[in-house]
Design a protein around this motif. Structure first.
Motif, mmCIF file in Angstrom:
data_model
loop_
_atom_site.group_PDB
_atom_site.id
_atom_site.type_symbol
_atom_site.label_atom_id
_atom_site.label_comp_id
_atom_site.label_asym_id
_atom_site.label_seq_id
_atom_site.Cartn_x
_atom_site.Cartn_y
_atom_site.Cartn_z
ATOM 1 N N GLY A 18 -10.470 -1.194 6.708
ATOM 2 C CA GLY A 18 -10.358 -2.613 6.364
ATOM 3 C C GLY A 18 -9.905 -2.804 4.930
ATOM 4 O O GLY A 18 -9.054 -3.640 4.634
ATOM 5 N N MET A 19 -10.467 -1.994 4.022
ATOM 6 C CA MET A 19 -10.106 -2.110 2.594
ATOM 7 C C MET A 19 -8.658 -1.700 2.349
ATOM 8 O O MET A 19 -7.988 -2.243 1.469
ATOM 9 C CB MET A 19 -11.039 -1.234 1.756
ATOM 10 N N ALA A 20 -8.159 -0.705 3.123
ATOM 11 C CA ALA A 20 -6.761 -0.279 2.948
ATOM 12 C C ALA A 20 -5.819 -1.414 3.341
ATOM 13 O O ALA A 20 -4.752 -1.580 2.755
ATOM 14 C CB ALA A 20 -6.481 0.956 3.818
ATOM 15 N N LEU A 21 -6.236 -2.207 4.315
ATOM 16 C CA LEU A 21 -5.376 -3.274 4.827
ATOM 17 C C LEU A 21 -5.519 -4.550 4.003
ATOM 18 O O LEU A 21 -4.545 -5.237 3.715
ATOM 19 C CB LEU A 21 -5.751 -3.556 6.288
ATOM 20 N N MET A 22 -6.744 -4.891 3.648
ATOM 21 C CA MET A 22 -6.999 -6.151 2.921
ATOM 22 C C MET A 22 -8.092 -5.901 1.881
ATOM 23 O O MET A 22 -9.280 -6.127 2.151
ATOM 24 C CB MET A 22 -7.388 -7.263 3.897
ATOM 25 N N PRO A 23 -7.681 -5.475 0.685
ATOM 26 C CA PRO A 23 -8.672 -5.080 -0.334
ATOM 27 C C PRO A 23 -9.687 -6.173 -0.650
ATOM 28 O O PRO A 23 -10.827 -5.869 -1.010
ATOM 29 C CB PRO A 23 -7.793 -4.774 -1.555
ATOM 30 N N ALA A 24 -9.309 -7.450 -0.471
ATOM 31 C CA ALA A 24 -10.254 -8.538 -0.770
ATOM 32 C C ALA A 24 -11.494 -8.481 0.102
ATOM 33 O O ALA A 24 -12.526 -9.065 -0.240
ATOM 34 C CB ALA A 24 -9.562 -9.892 -0.602
ATOM 35 N N ASN A 80 0.852 -1.193 0.000
ATOM 36 C CA ASN A 80 0.000 0.000 0.000
ATOM 37 C C ASN A 80 0.891 1.247 0.000
ATOM 38 O O ASN A 80 1.791 1.381 0.835
ATOM 39 C CB ASN A 80 -0.882 -0.035 1.264
ATOM 40 N N ALA A 81 0.660 2.168 -0.959
ATOM 41 C CA ALA A 81 1.571 3.310 -1.117
ATOM 42 C C ALA A 81 1.611 4.194 0.138
ATOM 43 O O ALA A 81 2.649 4.749 0.483
ATOM 44 C CB ALA A 81 1.139 4.140 -2.322
ATOM 45 N N ARG A 82 0.484 4.315 0.822
ATOM 46 C CA ARG A 82 0.462 5.162 2.030
ATOM 47 C C ARG A 82 0.822 4.397 3.286
ATOM 48 O O ARG A 82 1.460 4.930 4.181
ATOM 49 C CB ARG A 82 -0.933 5.790 2.210
ATOM 50 N N PHE A 83 0.402 3.138 3.373
ATOM 51 C CA PHE A 83 0.577 2.386 4.618
ATOM 52 C C PHE A 83 1.263 1.039 4.347
ATOM 53 O O PHE A 83 0.670 -0.023 4.562
ATOM 54 C CB PHE A 83 -0.781 2.119 5.278
ATOM 55 N N PRO A 84 2.488 1.040 3.846
ATOM 56 C CA PRO A 84 3.166 -0.245 3.605
ATOM 57 C C PRO A 84 3.355 -0.999 4.919
ATOM 58 O O PRO A 84 3.538 -0.375 5.971
ATOM 59 C CB PRO A 84 4.517 0.173 3.025
ATOM 60 N N ILE A 85 3.300 -2.320 4.851
ATOM 61 C CA ILE A 85 3.494 -3.123 6.079
ATOM 62 C C ILE A 85 4.979 -3.385 6.249
ATOM 63 O O ILE A 85 5.638 -3.926 5.360
ATOM 64 C CB ILE A 85 2.678 -4.428 5.989
ATOM 65 N N LEU A 90 -24.000 5.432 10.198
ATOM 66 C CA LEU A 90 -23.389 4.927 8.969
ATOM 67 C C LEU A 90 -22.024 5.529 8.667
ATOM 68 O O LEU A 90 -21.212 4.901 7.991
ATOM 69 C CB LEU A 90 -24.343 5.170 7.784
ATOM 70 N N ASP A 91 -21.755 6.759 9.153
ATOM 71 C CA ASP A 91 -20.441 7.328 8.831
ATOM 72 C C ASP A 91 -19.324 6.472 9.423
ATOM 73 O O ASP A 91 -18.255 6.320 8.822
ATOM 74 C CB ASP A 91 -20.331 8.787 9.305
ATOM 75 N N MET A 92 -19.565 5.874 10.578
ATOM 76 C CA MET A 92 -18.539 5.007 11.178
ATOM 77 C C MET A 92 -18.443 3.673 10.438
ATOM 78 O O MET A 92 -17.368 3.085 10.352
ATOM 79 C CB MET A 92 -18.832 4.807 12.664
ATOM 80 N N VAL A 93 -19.547 3.235 9.860
ATOM 81 C CA VAL A 93 -19.500 2.019 9.030
ATOM 82 C C VAL A 93 -18.539 2.262 7.871
ATOM 83 O O VAL A 93 -17.659 1.447 7.558
ATOM 84 C CB VAL A 93 -20.905 1.671 8.490
ATOM 85 N N GLU A 94 -18.681 3.430 7.237
ATOM 86 C CA GLU A 94 -17.813 3.760 6.105
ATOM 87 C C GLU A 94 -16.355 3.853 6.559
ATOM 88 O O GLU A 94 -15.447 3.303 5.930
ATOM 89 C CB GLU A 94 -18.258 5.094 5.491
ATOM 90 N N ASP A 95 -16.140 4.516 7.695
ATOM 91 C CA ASP A 95 -14.783 4.710 8.203
ATOM 92 C C ASP A 95 -14.099 3.369 8.474
ATOM 93 O O ASP A 95 -12.952 3.138 8.082
ATOM 94 C CB ASP A 95 -14.892 5.529 9.502
ATOM 95 N N VAL A 96 -14.819 2.455 9.138
ATOM 96 C CA VAL A 96 -14.234 1.156 9.497
ATOM 97 C C VAL A 96 -13.973 0.338 8.228
ATOM 98 O O VAL A 96 -12.905 -0.271 8.074
ATOM 99 C CB VAL A 96 -15.167 0.394 10.470
ATOM 100 N N CYS A 97 -14.934 0.350 7.308
ATOM 101 C CA CYS A 97 -14.761 -0.448 6.095
ATOM 102 C C CYS A 97 -13.624 0.114 5.230
ATOM 103 O O CYS A 97 -12.891 -0.649 4.578
ATOM 104 C CB CYS A 97 -16.071 -0.532 5.309
ATOM 105 N N GLU A 98 -13.438 1.429 5.236
ATOM 106 C CA GLU A 98 -12.305 2.024 4.498
ATOM 107 C C GLU A 98 -10.982 1.543 5.065
ATOM 108 O O GLU A 98 -10.061 1.182 4.324
ATOM 109 C CB GLU A 98 -12.359 3.554 4.599
ATOM 110 N N HIS A 130 -7.714 2.702 12.773
ATOM 111 C CA HIS A 130 -8.249 1.859 13.836
ATOM 112 C C HIS A 130 -9.097 0.770 13.210
ATOM 113 O O HIS A 130 -10.230 1.011 12.790
ATOM 114 C CB HIS A 130 -9.058 2.704 14.820
ATOM 115 N N PHE A 131 -8.535 -0.421 13.100
ATOM 116 C CA PHE A 131 -9.245 -1.557 12.498
ATOM 117 C C PHE A 131 -8.649 -2.831 13.067
ATOM 118 O O PHE A 131 -7.419 -2.982 13.119
ATOM 119 C CB PHE A 131 -9.072 -1.537 10.974
#
Ligand SMILES: Cc1cc2nc3c(=O)[nH]c(=O)nc-3n(C[C@H](O)[C@H](O)[C@H](O)COP(=O)(O)OP(=O)(O)OC[C@H]3O[C@@H](n4cnc5c(N)ncnc54)[C@H](O)[C@@H]3O)c2cc1C
Length: 416
Positions: A318-324, A163-168, A308-316, A279-280
């Protein structure tokens, strides 16, 4: 009734007619030695240890609704002891050790699974911080191991390493951490407490305290007055509302925290992982659902549902960490009310009112604390002295500036 393999076989062969209720449906007595308010994990564990370890015979737990309906049955089930600060780490390690023997102690299957937790590292500064944390854990008798990218890739190949912003860049692992079936923990403690003679009284809301000459004499409830020599409050997200009835204003705010579960998948995630750049946190349940969560909803509330705004935040996150993750359907979500203290650490202490004791401020992390919190609160109630591992969890730390600010976020509950 003791549970065992033989009992299971016997019941299977005799039509399952011999099972008895897991705990009695007790009616309130006019007086107890100790009354615990709140039939969540902490209240039930306190009652269990009071009866079992401290020989207290006349104990009741008062629950306004039903056992397991609060946060103990709503959390994302993570147990761990990967803390940094002296005030915290010995306490959480004590808790993890109690978890390790809990099912045998309670004779109850709480599906405790030491599948390990991995805190991912995304920057060099974070690596330094996590090395320090790992060393603090080892110094306190816990286990910690720094993992390389190659080691993590072998176990979690689906993570977005580049991930360009958050490489592991690595991770801090605690292999003895894991998950437990949350509501079974409540049921197991309820059964254990009941078998030691504790009265568990559901549908019994505490509506006030009877305080005379600076001494708490008992509680007013929806089922009448109940006298007690000592009253212990363990109501988690309702702490502010309950203690206001004793005219106490706490250094605690209540917020909603949401949990999410995906549809059932084949085994993909062997342990618990946390994202270090947001935070995920995520694990996979034994039924196959990915169980995950993130930040609290950023406003004060006593509603057990989020927005719902927190649903979006958490899912974002999650997607940054594991796009699948984006291919999995979200099956269900719910909210619980968490009691956020001003430094992110709990309080287990006497109040200024004789006979009135408080346990709360558990923020996101009280489930893993359940055994130690119950033990330490029972110790305080029975002996009037703090348990050595919980000695720092005092009210006056806010007045004296002895904060246990694990996250370094200051007096901002929304950041803890
Ligand atoms: C979505 C979510 C995810 C979480 N994930 C984790 C995690 O992964 N790991 C972790 O360690 N922690 C986690 N937590 C935090 C953890 O669940 C809580 O800190 C902990 O469960 C709180 O203690 P409890 O079990 O005693 O609370 P509860 O189960 O909420 O018990 C309090 C009880 O008090 C009762 N009550 C309230 N007012 C009264 C009254 N006036 N009279 C009588 N009874 C009353 C309530 O009905 C309730 O049953 C999470 C929390 C949430 C909400």
């Amino acid at each position: 009734m003791r549970y065992s393999g033989f009992r299971l076989i016997k019941e299977a062969l005799t039509g399952h007619t011999g099972w008895t209720p897991v705990w009695r449906d007790a009616s309130p007595q006019p007086r107890y030695d100790i009354v615990i308010i709140g039939g969540g994990g902490h209240g039930l564990a306190t009652a269990y240890y009071l009866a079992k370890e401290f020989g207290q015979k006349r104990v009741a737990v008062l629950e306004k609704a039903w056992v397991g309906g609060g946060n103990v049955g709503r959390n994302t089930t993570i147990i761990r002891s990967n803390y940094l600060l002296d005030g915290n780490e010995p306490f959480y390690e004590f808790s993890l050790k109690l978890w390790e023997g809990l099912e045998q102690d309670l004779n109850y299957n709480a599906m405790i699974s030491q599948r390990g937790i991995l805190n991912l590292i995304h920057s060099d500064a974070q690596r330094d911080a996590f090395i320090r944390r790992g060393n603090a854990m080892i110094l306190n008798g816990a286990d910690a191991e720094l993992l390389s990218v190659a080691q993590i890739r072998a176990r979690y190949p689906f993570l977005n390493f580049d991930n360009a912003r958050f490489p592991i860049k690595g991770g801090l692992a605690q292999h003895r951490a894991g998950t437990a079936r949350h509501d079974a923990v409540a049921w197991g403690y309820a059964r254990g407490a009941d078998s030691c003679g504790v009265d568990i009284i559901q549908n019994c809301e505490v509506t006030g305290f009877r305080i005379e000459d600076g001494q708490c004499r008992g509680v007013e409830t929806t089922r009448g007055f109940i006298a007690a020599d000592k009253v212990g409050c363990a109501v988690a997200g309702s702490s502010g509302r309950l203690m206001a009835k004793a005219e106490m204003r706490l250094p605690i705010e209540s917020h909603v925290l949401q949990a999410f579960v995906s549809e059932g998948l084949k085994p993909v995630m062997p342990g618990v992982i946390t994202f270090g750049a947001g935070h995920f946190y995520c694990s996979q349940s034994d039924k196959g659902g990915l169980v995950f969560g993130g930040d609290i909803d950023g406003y004060n509330s006593y509603a057990q549902r989020g927005n719902l705004d927190m649903v979006e935040d958490v899912c974002e996150a999650g997607m940054a960490l594991m796009p699948a993750l984006g291919r999995a359907r979200l099956l269900r979500m719910w909210g619980g009310i968490v009691d956020m203290s001003m430094d992110g650490s709990p309080i287990i202490d006497r109040t200024h009112i004789d006979g009135l004791y408080f346990n709360g401020g558990w923020c996101y992390g009280g489930f893993k604390a359940t055994p130690a919190s119950g033990y330490a609160f029972a110790h305080l109630l029975a002996t009037d002295s703090p348990h050595p591992t919980a000695a720092a969890y005092r009210f006056d730390r806010f007045e004296k500036g002895r904060m246990i600010d694990e996250r370094g976020a200051g007096a901002q509950p929304n950041l803890h």
